[in-house]
Design a protein around this motif. Structure first.
Motif, PDB file in Angstrom:
ATOM      1  N   SER A  33      49.051  48.424  35.039  1.00  0.00           N
ATOM      2  CA  SER A  33      49.515  49.514  33.871  1.00  0.00           C
ATOM      3  C   SER A  33      48.804  49.383  32.688  1.00  0.00           C
ATOM      4  O   SER A  33      49.044  48.252  32.012  1.00  0.00           O
ATOM      5  N   PHE A  34      48.372  50.244  32.031  1.00  0.00           N
ATOM      6  CA  PHE A  34      47.572  50.039  30.909  1.00  0.00           C
ATOM      7  C   PHE A  34      48.659  49.861  29.565  1.00  0.00           C
ATOM      8  O   PHE A  34      48.379  49.366  28.711  1.00  0.00           O
ATOM      9  N   ILE A  35      49.891  50.401  29.939  1.00  0.00           N
ATOM     10  CA  ILE A  35      50.950  50.493  28.848  1.00  0.00           C
ATOM     11  C   ILE A  35      51.432  49.054  28.591  1.00  0.00           C
ATOM     12  O   ILE A  35      52.085  48.728  27.662  1.00  0.00           O
ATOM     13  N   THR A  36      51.033  48.116  29.581  1.00  0.00           N
ATOM     14  CA  THR A  36      51.484  46.743  29.274  1.00  0.00           C
ATOM     15  C   THR A  36      50.796  46.217  28.244  1.00  0.00           C
ATOM     16  O   THR A  36      51.269  45.269  27.441  1.00  0.00           O
ATOM     17  N   LEU A  37      49.607  46.623  27.893  1.00  0.00           N
ATOM     18  CA  LEU A  37      48.797  46.092  26.795  1.00  0.00           C
ATOM     19  C   LEU A  37      49.249  46.303  25.532  1.00  0.00           C
ATOM     20  O   LEU A  37      49.722  47.464  25.155  1.00  0.00           O
ATOM     21  N   PRO A  38      49.346  45.494  24.554  1.00  0.00           N
ATOM     22  CA  PRO A  38      49.980  45.777  23.238  1.00  0.00           C
ATOM     23  C   PRO A  38      49.440  46.560  22.443  1.00  0.00           C
ATOM     24  O   PRO A  38      50.003  47.297  21.539  1.00  0.00           O
ATOM     25  N   TYR A  39      48.071  47.016  22.806  1.00  0.00           N
ATOM     26  CA  TYR A  39      47.444  47.882  21.819  1.00  0.00           C
ATOM     27  C   TYR A  39      47.337  49.232  22.811  1.00  0.00           C
ATOM     28  O   TYR A  39      46.493  50.266  22.261  1.00  0.00           O
TER      29      TYR A  39
ATOM     30  N   ARG B 104      35.217  30.445  31.932  1.00  0.00           N
ATOM     31  CA  ARG B 104      36.483  30.426  31.788  1.00  0.00           C
ATOM     32  C   ARG B 104      37.228  29.239  31.242  1.00  0.00           C
ATOM     33  O   ARG B 104      38.133  28.946  31.316  1.00  0.00           O
ATOM     34  N   ILE B 105      36.475  28.867  30.176  1.00  0.00           N
ATOM     35  CA  ILE B 105      37.276  27.654  29.231  1.00  0.00           C
ATOM     36  C   ILE B 105      38.282  28.167  28.446  1.00  0.00           C
ATOM     37  O   ILE B 105      38.779  27.533  27.782  1.00  0.00           O
ATOM     38  N   GLN B 106      38.449  29.575  28.322  1.00  0.00           N
ATOM     39  CA  GLN B 106      39.599  30.297  27.363  1.00  0.00           C
ATOM     40  C   GLN B 106      40.721  29.814  28.085  1.00  0.00           C
ATOM     41  O   GLN B 106      41.734  30.127  27.433  1.00  0.00           O
ATOM     42  N   ASP B 107      40.801  29.328  29.269  1.00  0.00           N
ATOM     43  CA  ASP B 107      42.102  29.010  29.873  1.00  0.00           C
ATOM     44  C   ASP B 107      42.741  27.615  29.304  1.00  0.00           C
ATOM     45  O   ASP B 107      43.706  27.258  29.715  1.00  0.00           O
ATOM     46  N   LEU B 108      41.768  26.889  28.891  1.00  0.00           N
ATOM     47  CA  LEU B 108      42.013  25.511  28.235  1.00  0.00           C
ATOM     48  C   LEU B 108      42.657  26.023  26.907  1.00  0.00           C
ATOM     49  O   LEU B 108      42.453  26.642  26.339  1.00  0.00           O
ATOM     50  N   PRO B 109      43.835  25.096  26.539  1.00  0.00           N
ATOM     51  CA  PRO B 109      44.458  25.404  25.340  1.00  0.00           C
ATOM     52  C   PRO B 109      43.404  25.029  24.095  1.00  0.00           C
ATOM     53  O   PRO B 109      42.560  24.127  24.377  1.00  0.00           O
ATOM     54  N   ASP B 110      43.634  25.574  23.217  1.00  0.00           N
ATOM     55  CA  ASP B 110      42.597  25.460  22.014  1.00  0.00           C
ATOM     56  C   ASP B 110      42.413  23.924  21.505  1.00  0.00           C
ATOM     57  O   ASP B 110      41.278  23.409  21.397  1.00  0.00           O
TER      58      ASP B 110
ATOM     59  N   PRO C 154      43.284  34.712  36.242  1.00  0.00           N
ATOM     60  CA  PRO C 154      44.062  33.994  37.362  1.00  0.00           C
ATOM     61  C   PRO C 154      45.347  34.938  37.968  1.00  0.00           C
ATOM     62  O   PRO C 154      46.020  35.592  37.113  1.00  0.00           O
ATOM     63  N   VAL C 155      45.142  34.805  39.283  1.00  0.00           N
ATOM     64  CA  VAL C 155      46.352  35.587  39.758  1.00  0.00           C
ATOM     65  C   VAL C 155      47.111  34.696  40.895  1.00  0.00           C
ATOM     66  O   VAL C 155      46.222  33.723  41.530  1.00  0.00           O
ATOM     67  N   GLU C 156      48.402  34.706  40.807  1.00  0.00           N
ATOM     68  CA  GLU C 156      49.103  33.940  41.530  1.00  0.00           C
ATOM     69  C   GLU C 156      50.125  34.404  42.363  1.00  0.00           C
ATOM     70  O   GLU C 156      51.051  35.462  41.925  1.00  0.00           O
ATOM     71  N   TYR C 157      50.493  34.045  43.651  1.00  0.00           N
ATOM     72  CA  TYR C 157      51.676  34.532  44.321  1.00  0.00           C
ATOM     73  C   TYR C 157      52.136  33.288  45.278  1.00  0.00           C
ATOM     74  O   TYR C 157      51.254  32.912  46.068  1.00  0.00           O
ATOM     75  N   LYS C 158      53.328  32.746  45.026  1.00  0.00           N
ATOM     76  CA  LYS C 158      53.627  31.684  45.843  1.00  0.00           C
ATOM     77  C   LYS C 158      52.401  30.556  45.764  1.00  0.00           C
ATOM     78  O   LYS C 158      52.168  30.028  44.880  1.00  0.00           O
ATOM     79  N   ASP C 159      51.848  29.952  46.885  1.00  0.00           N
ATOM     80  CA  ASP C 159      51.099  29.132  46.904  1.00  0.00           C
ATOM     81  C   ASP C 159      49.613  29.594  46.870  1.00  0.00           C
ATOM     82  O   ASP C 159      48.732  28.776  47.034  1.00  0.00           O
ATOM     83  N   HIS C 160      49.295  30.960  46.594  1.00  0.00           N
ATOM     84  CA  HIS C 160      48.051  31.631  46.602  1.00  0.00           C
ATOM     85  C   HIS C 160      47.759  31.873  45.272  1.00  0.00           C
ATOM     86  O   HIS C 160      48.396  32.304  44.400  1.00  0.00           O
ATOM     87  N   ARG C 161      46.552  31.124  44.954  1.00  0.00           N
ATOM     88  CA  ARG C 161      46.171  31.291  43.521  1.00  0.00           C
ATOM     89  C   ARG C 161      44.856  31.164  43.583  1.00  0.00           C
ATOM     90  O   ARG C 161      44.035  30.571  44.169  1.00  0.00           O
TER      91      ARG C 161
ATOM     92  N   ILE D 107      49.956  37.533  36.985  1.00  0.00           N
ATOM     93  CA  ILE D 107      48.383  37.920  36.603  1.00  0.00           C
ATOM     94  C   ILE D 107      48.253  37.647  35.130  1.00  0.00           C
ATOM     95  O   ILE D 107      48.966  38.039  34.259  1.00  0.00           O
ATOM     96  N   ARG D 108      47.428  36.777  34.982  1.00  0.00           N
ATOM     97  CA  ARG D 108      47.045  36.303  33.765  1.00  0.00           C
ATOM     98  C   ARG D 108      48.028  35.640  32.846  1.00  0.00           C
ATOM     99  O   ARG D 108      48.342  35.889  31.527  1.00  0.00           O
ATOM    100  N   GLY D 109      48.876  35.066  33.795  1.00  0.00           N
ATOM    101  CA  GLY D 109      49.868  34.326  33.090  1.00  0.00           C
ATOM    102  C   GLY D 109      51.285  35.017  32.819  1.00  0.00           C
ATOM    103  O   GLY D 109      52.457  34.653  32.278  1.00  0.00           O
ATOM    104  N   TYR D 110      51.440  36.466  33.426  1.00  0.00           N
ATOM    105  CA  TYR D 110      52.385  37.436  33.174  1.00  0.00           C
ATOM    106  C   TYR D 110      53.100  37.965  34.531  1.00  0.00           C
ATOM    107  O   TYR D 110      52.262  37.802  35.447  1.00  0.00           O
ATOM    108  N   ASP D 111      54.289  38.141  34.648  1.00  0.00           N
ATOM    109  CA  ASP D 111      54.823  38.583  35.985  1.00  0.00           C
ATOM    110  C   ASP D 111      54.564  40.143  36.081  1.00  0.00           C
ATOM    111  O   ASP D 111      54.802  40.930  34.821  1.00  0.00           O
TER     112      ASP D 111
END
Length: 891
Positions: free
Chosen positions: A288-294, A568-574, A195-202, A261-265
């Motif tokens: 940026s790959f450095i964003t990923l925790p691993y 994409r059902i992973q976007d639904l809460p568990d 999921p990618v968002e900017y203002k009203d574009h989703r 992007i994917r819920g993060y700025d």
């Protein structure tokens, strides 16, 4: 009585008329001849014998002309007669052109057949070569294309071979630190349905990649805004393509804007040009790959990332690959021991291994077919196959030309004889006939280009390409295509030209063009060749079609019909996923529903497993599923039970397929313990009957089923529906999705269509095969039509006599058709073994395939026989119905 002066004058007259020698050179040659005659007379020879012996020493006309031609143009330049000679040659060419036009007008039917056959052959050849050139262009746009490589993992665990174009997180840094031959290295990871968002574009985006900032040092990705050196250095930064910048920001400057992007700025730090069509992966966003925790993970397992390296100038990949075993020993050995449960030395002793090698980036598209490819690739086999088809199609068209030209040689024999009597020599005749051939080819080329423009959109649909007409504006294309046409013209006209030029004038002027039987044998051989090729192509078409029908209708071990796969059902809460599933089941047409990590045909993960206490480890695929997966897909349990919510211990349970049980050697697997070495243990609670969870290119491999949450979360939900009122059922599914995920678009597929799409390359190959097989038959039948007309014309008087003597129309038709049908029969006998071998090679990539049975060959033979019969019958019926009185007056 022999007159020496008359003999010398006659000898000289031939050279003067031919205009081969300059006058002063001819006089010098005559003086040499006279001196030699005089010397022989002094030795006691008669003038007649001396003359003939002198001629032998000097050489005959052809030999002297050939030798003189080697210095002719140099003499022209030296004597300053080059321009005059060129004007003379130009006049001859003008004369050849006029004669060629007259022949074309005089024989309109044959000219039309020749031009049409060549045009179809050229058009098919051009289309195929455009496809081939397009395939060979992949990843050639990088500045360092010849020294960019992808790191590929290769291993064997307990006899199981594993090869994938992925590597662990530390690989890129290790390559830079250990190998001085490496100039730059970068990691890449793909994310889809982001999921990618900017203002009203989703929107949902499939072409999101995470990459190290050094990616731009390896691959050529030009920047429109921002700087490549700093674009991905910081966490939570992203680079967009021009298309995405326009899509989300319009006329705004996207630099330093923040988008979700994917819920993060993420902060936009650059805009790059759109990736070219000819690349093995296409991107819209590079974060940026450095964003990923691993991103800073130092462990060599798991192996999940694509690693690209650019080598130093002059460095060889073999030098790096020779050092990789030491890298594995010193850096990976400890982690490998933890995974396999044995020391690295024991791991090697039992015949297992783990290594990496470098794959040239230019080879990825055509020579790489791993299960974890970023995008579906092409296949070098198809490039070779279509190149051969293009060559055969063009060859058939050239054979047509030669056949018709030699068949009509009797009509031009007198022309050749008269020209020779009037002084034309072989070279001039060859030039004339080759000129006619090239002119016909040029006409065919114009028509062929029109056919290419007309049918290019259809060809794009068949081949799955987006070829355009941009090549028409390129100078290199026109130079190449004209040169190509000239070569084809020379190739097609070479045999007729030399054949016609070889006629002996005395024989042809008496109506005795020698060698008719030999020429007939050659024509028959060429006809056999044409139809043999056509039969091979038809067998290939039918074989591919039968194989596709088999894989699409074969029992797969699960029921793929009427299964809707919601993405994409992973976007639904568990907590809401189970509620959403139950809401779907409220509709009467939804019979079952199941959430899982992957569906059959999708990309599954892999883990290392072994029996407790066993040193052997296995690298097997796994599925993460819920307790309704087996029933929803119609899988069959052959032992034990399925996952069930009432059994809380099922979080440490697994299901196996039958192939996995056989590999483990268990007679009674239920209750046995399976472990991931050095980590977790699982209890086997059931066995699932083998099913094809991959394409039929692969044999059924061992498979492990885990409950959701143990090895991955749910990404898709499968809903089995009744075939009644499908639109209403889909509307219900959409309504429920919008209620649970407002603002998120509802996307779904049908499982049977997803699975069948895995054979899209074979489907395109089969259709393309069929189209070009029909083209080959069309071109061959054009030639057969012309030959049948020629034979009917040659036997006009014979047909008239036979009709007067009482021959029936059917008998005349049989008389004229029998010979051609016999040739088709011979072609079938010759083509059948070749077609069988070709089909066997073509289908060898399928682990499960149909038998190549005789009905395919029979159908191909009957098809070609019927087409040939229809082609010949038209001319045969026309001749049989002609007025015998006119036939008996025919000359």
């Amino acid at each position: 009585m022999f007159d020496l002066e008359k003999a010398i004058a006659s000898w000289r007259r031939s050279f003067r008329y031919r205009r081969v020698f300059f006058e002063d050179d001819l006089e010098e040659l005559e003086r040499h001849l006279r001196d030699h005659i005089a010397w022989l007379v002094e030795q006691g020879a008669s003038e007649k014998d001396a003359f003939h012996k002198a001629l032998l020493s000097v050489g005959d006309h052809a030999l002297m002309e050939a030798e003189y031609q080697k210095v002719f143009w140099a003499k022209l330049k030296h004597k300053r007669r080059f321009l005059r000679e060129m004007i003379s040659e130009g006049a001859m060419l003008k004369n050849y052109f006029k004669i060629s036009l007259r022949n074309l007008k005089k024989h309109k039917g044959y000219s039309l057949i020749n031009v049409t056959g060549l045009a179809v052959g050229l058009a098919g050849c051009i289309l195929i070569m455009l496809f081939v050139l397009d395939e060979l262009r992949y990843d050639q746009h990088h500045d360092k294309a010849d020294r960019i490589y992808r790191v590929v993992f290769e291993a064997r665990f307990a006899g199981d071979e594993l090869t994938d174009p992925i590597s662990p997180a530390p690989m890129a840094r290790a390559m830079l630190e250990i190998f001085p031959e490496v100039e730059a290295a970068a990691r890449l990871e793909q994310r889809s349905n982001a999921p990618v968002e900017y203002k009203d574009h989703r929107f949902r985006e499939d072409r999101l990649f995470y990459a190290d900032s050094s990616l731009f040092d390896v691959l050529t990705i030009p920047f429109v805004r921002g700087q490549a050196e700093t674009a991905l250095v910081e966490p939570n930064t992203v680079v967009l393509t021009e298309t995405m910048a326009q899509k989300y920001f319009g006329s705004e400057d996207p630099l330093d804007k923040v988008m979700s992007i994917r819920g993060y700025d993420y902060r936009v730090t650059g805009v790059v040009v759109d990736p070219p069509a000819h690349t093995h992966f296409h991107y819209d966003f590079i974060a940026s790959f450095i964003t990923l925790p691993y991103s800073e993970n130092t462990r060599w397992f798991p192996i999940n990332y694509y690693t690209y390296v650019a080598l130093q100038l002059g460095a060889r990949p073999e030098a790096i690959e020779a050092k990789i075993p030491e890298l594995v020993r010193t850096h990976i050995g400890a982690d490998l021991e933890e995974v396999s449960g044995v020391s690295y030395e024991e791991f090697l002793k039992r015949g297992d291994y783990l290594t990496y090698y470098l794959q040239p980036v230019a080879d990825i598209h055509l020579r790489s077919h791993f299960k974890t490819e970023i995008e579906p690739n092409g296949d070098i086999t198809y490039v070779y196959l279509f190149t051969v088809i293009a060559f055969l199609l063009l060859l058939i068209a050239c054979v047509n030309f030669m056949n018709l030209a030699t068949a009509r040689s009797a009509n031009r024999a007198r022309e050749v004889g008269m020209r020779k009597v009037l002084g034309s020599y072989r070279r001039q005749l060859v030039q004339q006939f080759l000129g006619e051939s090239v002119m016909l080819t040029m006409l065919a080329l114009v028509l062929a280009l029109g056919l290419v423009v007309l049918f290019l959109p259809l060809f794009n649909d068949l081949a799955g390409k987006s070829l355009d007409l941009g090549f028409l504006h390129e100078g290199w294309f026109w130079l190449g295509i004209v040169a190509f046409a000239v070569v084809v013209g020379l190739m097609a006209g070479s045999y007729p030209a030399f054949f016609l030029a070889s006629f002996r004038p005395a024989a042809v002027l008496k109506g005795k063009a020698a060698g008719s039987a030999r020429r007939s044998g050659l024509r028959n051989g060429l006809v056999v060749f044409q139809f043999a090729v056509s039969i091979i192509l038809i067998v290939g078409t039918l074989g591919v079609r039968n194989q596709l029908a088999y894989v699409q209708t074969a029992r797969l071990g699960f029921d793929k019909e009427h299964v809707v796969v919601i993405q994409r059902i992973q976007d639904l809460p568990d907590a809401r996923r189970e509620t959403f599933k139950q809401a779907l089941l409220q509709h009467a047409n939804v019979t079952h529903a199941s959430a899982s990590l992957v569906m059959p045909g999708g990309e599954s993960g892999s883990n290392v497993y072994r029996r407790v206490g066993d040193e052997r480890s296995f690298a097997w695929r796994f599925f993460s599923i819920d307790g309704d997966y087996v029933e929803t897909l119609g899988l069959e349990l052959v032992a034990g039970r399925d996952f069930a919510p009432e059994f809380t211990a099922d979080s440490a349970a697994v299901l196996l397929n039958e192939t996995a049980v056989k590999a483990l050697g268990w007679d009674d697997p239920v209750g046995q313990i399976l472990e991931e070495p050095g980590w977790r243990q699982f209890t086997v609670i059931g066995v699932v009957k083998d099913f094809h969870y991959e394409t039929m290119h692969s044999e059924i491999a061992p498979l492990v089923f885990h409950p959701l949450g143990v090895t991955g979360d749910a990404r898709v939900l499968a809903a089995r529906i009744r075939p009644d009122d499908i639109p209403a059922t889909l509307a219900h599914l959409k309504t429920q999705w919008e209620a649970f995920a407002p603002g998120d678009p509802f996307t779904y597929t049908f499982l049977d269509q997803d699975f069948d799409s895995l054979y899209r390359a074979e489907q395109r190959t089969g259709v393309t095969f069929g189209v070009f097989a029909m083209l080959a038959i069309l071109v061959a039948c054009l030639g057969l039509f012309g030959l049948a007309a020629f034979v009917a014309e040659q036997r006009t008087k014979e047909i008239g006599v036979r009709k007067v003597l009482g021959a029936s129309v059917g008998g005349i038709i049989l008389l004229l058709s029998r010979g051609f049908l016999k040739l088709v029969g011979i072609a079938f006998v010759l083509a059948a073994p070749v077609a069988y071998f070709a089909m066997d090679r073509l289908l060898q990539d399928f682990a499960y395939r149909v038998e190549i049975s005789w009905p395919i060959f029979l159908m191909a033979g009957l098809a070609v026989l019927g087409i040939a019969l229809l082609t010949v019958s038209y001319q045969a019926v026309r001749a049989a119905l002609a007025d015998p009185v006119k036939a008996l007056r025919y000359e």
